[in-house]
Scaffold this active site. Structure first.
Site, PDB file in Angstrom:
ATOM      1  N   HIS A   1      54.732  40.796  36.969  1.00 55.30           N
ATOM      2  CA  HIS A   1      54.790  40.237  38.104  1.00 55.30           C
ATOM      3  C   HIS A   1      54.718  38.843  38.279  1.00 55.30           C
ATOM      4  CE1 HIS A   1      53.437  44.217  39.341  1.00 55.30           C
ATOM      5  NE2 HIS A   1      53.617  43.781  40.629  1.00 55.30           N
TER       6      HIS A   1
ATOM      7  N   ASN B   1      51.624  40.128  28.876  1.00 56.35           N
ATOM      8  CA  ASN B   1      51.247  40.781  30.519  1.00 56.35           C
ATOM      9  C   ASN B   1      49.896  41.026  30.649  1.00 56.35           C
ATOM     10  OD1 ASN B   1      51.939  41.400  33.101  1.00 56.35           O
ATOM     11  ND2 ASN B   1      52.420  43.356  32.335  1.00 56.35           N
TER      12      ASN B   1
END
Length: 332
Positions: free
Chosen positions: A184, A215
């Site tokens: 994201h 991440n």
């Protein structure tokens, strides 16, 4: 025949003239004494209290700079002054109670400085500049408030889908067996305040191929920090995205570009000033997750990304904020 008595000439007139002359002399003598006394007093004062020419120069200089009280301005303009610890002779005007301009609407919206394809979509939760060539965002921008950062209204969706407003955004299967996470840019953790915002954060126009350990590690730490800063400072403005280059490798049938690095640029207002910081992180595993090592002035991030951040601010304000880095203001 009796002789007449002769009268002596009268001296009254002569005495009167003499009195006038004596009075004038007395006035002149008194005036001379006063003048001599005044001169003697002035010489003595200058000897005891000599005037420092350099201090006068400093005062004149401070008036020119606006730091010395000047009768041409209202008294209350200088009511709140503090002493500069480096020079106790020079008063320093304290910061005003509010920033001296109105914060532009959508101040977080950046602009590209290079000729790069983009389609800008503004959503409930954030704005995204989508790059159709590489199938990833150029940037994602939003304001995160303290209320939004602390909300748990919506739970995580985990449903990645193509963007319904943009043709040709990747299918989630393009990431399958690629070795990269669906990373994201606007994190789901910032979107818990709204079901729609949570849903939008899982559109693939908000997603980039990201190293799994990055991440789940340092990038996740930075996202958590953003929420902490939003709660502490009432709100933060965030611009985030990939560092796009022409040599990016690709994955999937749609040819999604794999960024070599990611950026996150932040700003908050103290009420009197603006504080900014930028982070640029390579797309790899980090054994050392000390964010302070990867912080930089926003100016440096602009050079690396080719993006002009917070360009809607007044130039002087933008230049000052983006050229400085106050890590302690960010708790780093």
């Amino acid at each position: 025949m009796a002789k007449k008595k002769t009268r002596k000439p009268s001296t009254r007139k002569g005495n009167k003239k003499k009195q006038v002359v004596d009075f004038i002399k007395q006035i002149i003598v008194t005036a001379c004494v006063v003048i001599v006394c005044f001169i003697a007093f002035w010489i003595g004062y200058e000897f005891i209290f000599p005037q420092d020419a350099s201090s006068i120069g400093k005062k004149l200089e401070s008036v020119e700079k606006g730091t010395e009280k000047n009768s041409g301005y209202p008294d209350d303009l200088y009511a709140d002054t503090e002493t500069d610890p480096a020079n106790t002779d020079v008063p320093v005007i304290s910061e005003p109670e509010t920033i001296p301009f109105s914060m532009p609407d959508e101040v977080e919206m950046p602009r590209m400085e290079s000729d790069r394809p983009e389609e800008i979509i503004t959503r409930e939760s954030f704005a995204v500049s989508y790059n159709r060539t590489y199938r990833i965002p150029n940037w994602v921008a939003y304001e995160l408030t303290a209320q939004e950062a602390g909300s748990n209204k919506s739970s995580r969706s985990n449903k990645f889908v193509p963007d319904p407003e943009l043709d040709g955004t990747p299918d989630t299967r393009d990431y399958s067996r690629s070795g990269y996470d669906r990373g994201h840019m606007a994190p789901a953790g910032d979107m818990k305040w709204s079901h729609q915002a949570m849903k939008e954060s899982f559109y693939t126009s908000n997603i980039c191929p990201q190293d799994h350990y990055m991440n789940q590690g340092i990038w996740n730490d930075l996202e958590n920090k953003c929420r902490v800063w939003a709660k502490k400072h009432k709100s933060v403005w965030v611009v985030t995205g990939p560092v796009i280059s022409k040599k990016m490798k690709r994955i999937g049938d749609t040819g999604i570009g794999i960024p070599e690095a990611f950026f996150k640029v932040l700003m908050y207002s103290t009420g009197t000033t603006l504080e900014g910081v930028a982070f640029v992180l390579e797309n790899r595993n980090y054994e050392d997750s000390d964010l302070k090592k990867y912080a930089m002035p926003i100016d440096e991030a602009e050079k690396l990304t080719g993006i002009d951040f917070f360009h809607q601010l007044p130039d002087a304000v933008e230049d000052k904020m983006e050229s400085e880095l106050h890590l302690k203001k960010w708790g780093l």
